[in-house]
Design an enzyme around this catalytic site. Sequence first.
Site, mmCIF file in Angstrom:
data_model
loop_
_atom_site.group_PDB
_atom_site.id
_atom_site.type_symbol
_atom_site.label_atom_id
_atom_site.label_comp_id
_atom_site.label_asym_id
_atom_site.label_seq_id
_atom_site.Cartn_x
_atom_site.Cartn_y
_atom_site.Cartn_z
ATOM 1 N N GLY A 170 0.842 -1.193 0.000
ATOM 2 C CA GLY A 170 0.000 0.000 0.000
ATOM 3 C C GLY A 170 0.875 1.241 0.000
ATOM 4 O O GLY A 170 2.039 1.213 -0.407
ATOM 5 N N GLY A 171 0.293 2.303 0.523
ATOM 6 C CA GLY A 171 1.017 3.574 0.551
ATOM 7 C C GLY A 171 2.313 3.494 1.343
ATOM 8 O O GLY A 171 3.209 4.328 1.166
ATOM 9 N N GLY A 404 24.707 12.182 -29.450
ATOM 10 C CA GLY A 404 24.257 12.865 -28.239
ATOM 11 C C GLY A 404 24.756 12.172 -26.983
ATOM 12 O O GLY A 404 24.971 12.814 -25.951
ATOM 13 N N ALA A 405 24.936 10.859 -27.093
ATOM 14 C CA ALA A 405 25.390 10.113 -25.918
ATOM 15 C C ALA A 405 26.790 10.573 -25.489
ATOM 16 O O ALA A 405 27.132 10.528 -24.308
ATOM 17 C CB ALA A 405 25.375 8.618 -26.215
#
Length: 514
Positions: A170-171, A404-405
């Site tokens: 859960g949370g 770009g790498a």
Amino acid sequence: MDTKKLDALRSRKEDALLGGGLARVHAQHAKKKLTARERIALLCDPGSFEEMGMLVTHRSSDFGMEEQIFYGDGVVTGYGLVNGRLIYVFAQDFTVFGGSLSETHAEKICKLMDMAMRNGAPLIGLNDSGGARIQEGVRSLAGYADIFYRNVRASGVIPQLSAIMGPCAGGAVYSPAITDFIIMVEQSSYMFVTGPNVVKTVTNEEVSAEDLGGAYTHANKSGVSQLTADHDEDCIDKIKQLLSYIPQNCEERAPTINYTPGNELRLELNELIPAVSSQAYDIKTAIEAVVDTHSFFELQELYAENMVIGFARLAGNSIGIVANQPMVLAGCLDVKASKKAARFVRFCDCFNIPLLVFEDVPGFLPGTDQEWNAIISNGAKLLYAFSEASVPRITVITRKAYGGAYDVMNSKHIGADFNFAWPSAEIAVMGAKGAIEIIFKKEIENASDPLHAAIEKEMEYAEKFANPYHAAARGFIDEVIEPSETRIKLIKAFASLVNKVDNLPRKKHGNIPL
Ligand code: HXC
């Protein structure tokens, strides 16, 4: 003093030490799990742990709770030493209401977090809990939120480590998720926001708790955890190892260990890069040869294996390693690898740990899957993380540094302090094959022997651009070095950066593309 008073105290403490009682302790052991106090005893140096809030009890009176009072209320909190260094630790006690979080249980954790922050020491959470104390309703939810809030406030101030040693559902998962590291124990821990029953109701998928959120799942599929442990003892051992690489808080440096200089040449590295550029090799061989013997401590080993991250020591000093792995996806950057490396870079930057990058990257992984899963924003995370990092940063280009790498992987242009390249480095916009197909398309098509023409052009391009010397001529590479001397160069370079100061422009905070 009246001995009755002493006896009353002793009897209370004895009760507290029993947690939820012997039967529940046996049940915990039957599941191959240690109790909260046994875990703390393993973690802390002998005799160093001091418990706080041992006699805290819940304030609930609904559902007959007033008749079920256990000292400590399902969590053991306190401070101690790990290898002589102060830490604050909480361990949820599954033998008391399944370690579930009540208002008072949360108050104990919050008090501990506040103390860890004030005193600048790591916070370690040993989680083993059935979640919100069902009998307490919204008071329990409020308690969780109080913890989350402090996790965020403490982020980047003190290291926060979460061990998941039982249920975490859960949370409740969001506290560990905000902390810096998650370690999960194989077979006895799981983490999920909604469990198998809810999943079945909503999506009709049949999945076990282990498959949905067990240690292997989060190590391999989701990347939520950084480490897995075989059992409780192994988990505690890994926490200690991790702590040994990191400082107490953001104002300090990581501990160093004694180092005696020796022969730092690593001749074997001259043979590491295969003669054929498309052939793979294991970047971990380079890492292990360069850093201090047996000091490499890998994180997220099974997730995005095309990117290797972890801590190591160089001449006794802690460093963070980020490296492309040519053995997997040719070392391409993809969504997962970018996220994995970006978060690690940010951790190292928060806590003054210098960064060493090994680069062999043919570019970003192409494809609809990558584009639709936002390789643009995710690749930008890594670019952002490096650009923002003010710790000493060094890159070693071992082979490919394409497109770009090249920019993203801690290039000179985004603030790296030293950029070294091996003679095998290929620093170019793209690989020779791709490049000639674009720039010589017509020439190749019109040639009498297109295949031969393509090969010739490819060789010409490779000769011209697939090397480190154009970049070195511009100063983008500080030095082209022999692989064998990498360790020597790095020890000297990092030593020269020890007092580096690089202040970011004044701002509230940046806006990393999350
Ligand atoms: C109160 C709890 C409890 C809980 C377990 N217990 N979970 N008591 N609140 N949440 C108690 C049990 O009654 C039992 O008490 C003891 O702990 C051990 O539990 P068992 O069920 O016997 O153990 P086991 O079979 O190992 O199963 C463990 C479990 C299961 C899978 C965790 O107990 C379970 O499903 N619990 C409920 C989980 C849950 O739904 N929690 C709320 C999630 S929502 P006795 O007296 O018999 O020893 C949530 C929201 C957080 O957490 C939101 C934050 C924002």
